[in-house]
Design a protein around this motif. Sequence first.
Motif, mmCIF file in Angstrom:
data_model
loop_
_atom_site.group_PDB
_atom_site.id
_atom_site.type_symbol
_atom_site.label_atom_id
_atom_site.label_comp_id
_atom_site.label_asym_id
_atom_site.label_seq_id
_atom_site.Cartn_x
_atom_site.Cartn_y
_atom_site.Cartn_z
ATOM 1 N N TRP A 5 0.168 21.534 -33.304
ATOM 2 C CA TRP A 5 1.201 22.357 -32.700
ATOM 3 C C TRP A 5 2.557 21.804 -33.139
ATOM 4 O O TRP A 5 2.688 20.637 -33.483
ATOM 5 N N THR A 6 3.564 22.686 -33.163
ATOM 6 C CA THR A 6 4.888 22.317 -33.659
ATOM 7 C C THR A 6 5.960 23.003 -32.824
ATOM 8 O O THR A 6 5.842 24.184 -32.504
ATOM 9 N N TYR A 7 6.994 22.238 -32.499
ATOM 10 C CA TYR A 7 8.157 22.787 -31.791
ATOM 11 C C TYR A 7 9.349 22.843 -32.731
ATOM 12 O O TYR A 7 9.561 21.938 -33.538
ATOM 13 N N ASP A 8 10.141 23.890 -32.596
ATOM 14 C CA ASP A 8 11.402 24.000 -33.311
ATOM 15 C C ASP A 8 12.447 23.244 -32.502
ATOM 16 O O ASP A 8 12.709 23.588 -31.357
ATOM 17 N N ARG A 9 13.029 22.198 -33.089
ATOM 18 C CA ARG A 9 14.044 21.392 -32.397
ATOM 19 C C ARG A 9 15.445 21.627 -32.975
ATOM 20 O O ARG A 9 16.313 20.788 -32.833
ATOM 21 N N ARG A 13 11.659 20.011 -37.161
ATOM 22 C CA ARG A 13 10.424 20.480 -36.530
ATOM 23 C C ARG A 13 9.687 19.273 -35.975
ATOM 24 O O ARG A 13 9.561 18.245 -36.647
ATOM 25 N N ASP A 14 9.227 19.397 -34.754
ATOM 26 C CA ASP A 14 8.504 18.338 -34.056
ATOM 27 C C ASP A 14 7.008 18.644 -34.185
ATOM 28 O O ASP A 14 6.460 19.416 -33.410
ATOM 29 N N GLU A 38 7.112 24.420 -22.534
ATOM 30 C CA GLU A 38 7.719 24.954 -23.746
ATOM 31 C C GLU A 38 6.674 25.814 -24.448
ATOM 32 O O GLU A 38 5.724 25.273 -25.018
ATOM 33 N N VAL A 40 4.303 27.353 -26.817
ATOM 34 C CA VAL A 40 3.946 26.921 -28.161
ATOM 35 C C VAL A 40 2.542 27.412 -28.495
ATOM 36 O O VAL A 40 1.705 27.589 -27.605
ATOM 37 N N GLY A 64 2.316 27.169 -22.284
ATOM 38 C CA GLY A 64 3.658 26.717 -21.942
ATOM 39 C C GLY A 64 4.434 27.690 -21.090
ATOM 40 O O GLY A 64 5.408 27.315 -20.455
ATOM 41 N N ASP A 96 6.610 29.103 -29.891
ATOM 42 C CA ASP A 96 6.846 28.388 -31.135
ATOM 43 C C ASP A 96 5.542 28.373 -31.922
ATOM 44 O O ASP A 96 4.537 27.848 -31.461
ATOM 45 N N GLY A 99 6.660 25.864 -35.547
ATOM 46 C CA GLY A 99 8.088 25.583 -35.557
ATOM 47 C C GLY A 99 8.952 26.813 -35.729
ATOM 48 O O GLY A 99 10.163 26.710 -35.855
#
Length: 138
Positions: A5-9, A13-14, A38, A40, A64, A96, A99
């Motif tokens: 899984w990836t978050y847009d920061r 990208r996290d 969040e 995702v 999330g 997300d 990302g």
Amino acid sequence: MKVTWTYDRGDHRDNHETDVTEPATLEAVLSEIHEAGEPVVVTIFSDLADDPDDLPSGLQVGLGHPTHAFAVHIADDGGYLHDRSVDAPTQGIRFDFGGVPTEYPVEHLCLNPETAIKVAGTFLATGGDPPHVPAASE
């Protein structure tokens, strides 16, 4: 199975990736992701596709959001799972995905988060059998 899984920061990208073999471990990881609040997309798969641009067969869950989630079986005969007892939200929800904030339409958001997590645990326990929404007695 591999879980990603990836978050847009904003400025980066996290990215997250882990291997899991036990359904209870997967459900715990997914519960933590969900509780972070969040939205995702989490991808669960066992084998990489031959073409890096293709999604590997597996399962994606959207977690999330406090009340709505999704699960989609990524396979030639796959698709989104629906729980008839869950009302769709009034508007789409942005998750997300790799990302990239991606809007998911209301017709795909007919699961609650707890059910999506249980579906993922069962998917792992069965070695990737086509997922289904559990009956109330399961």
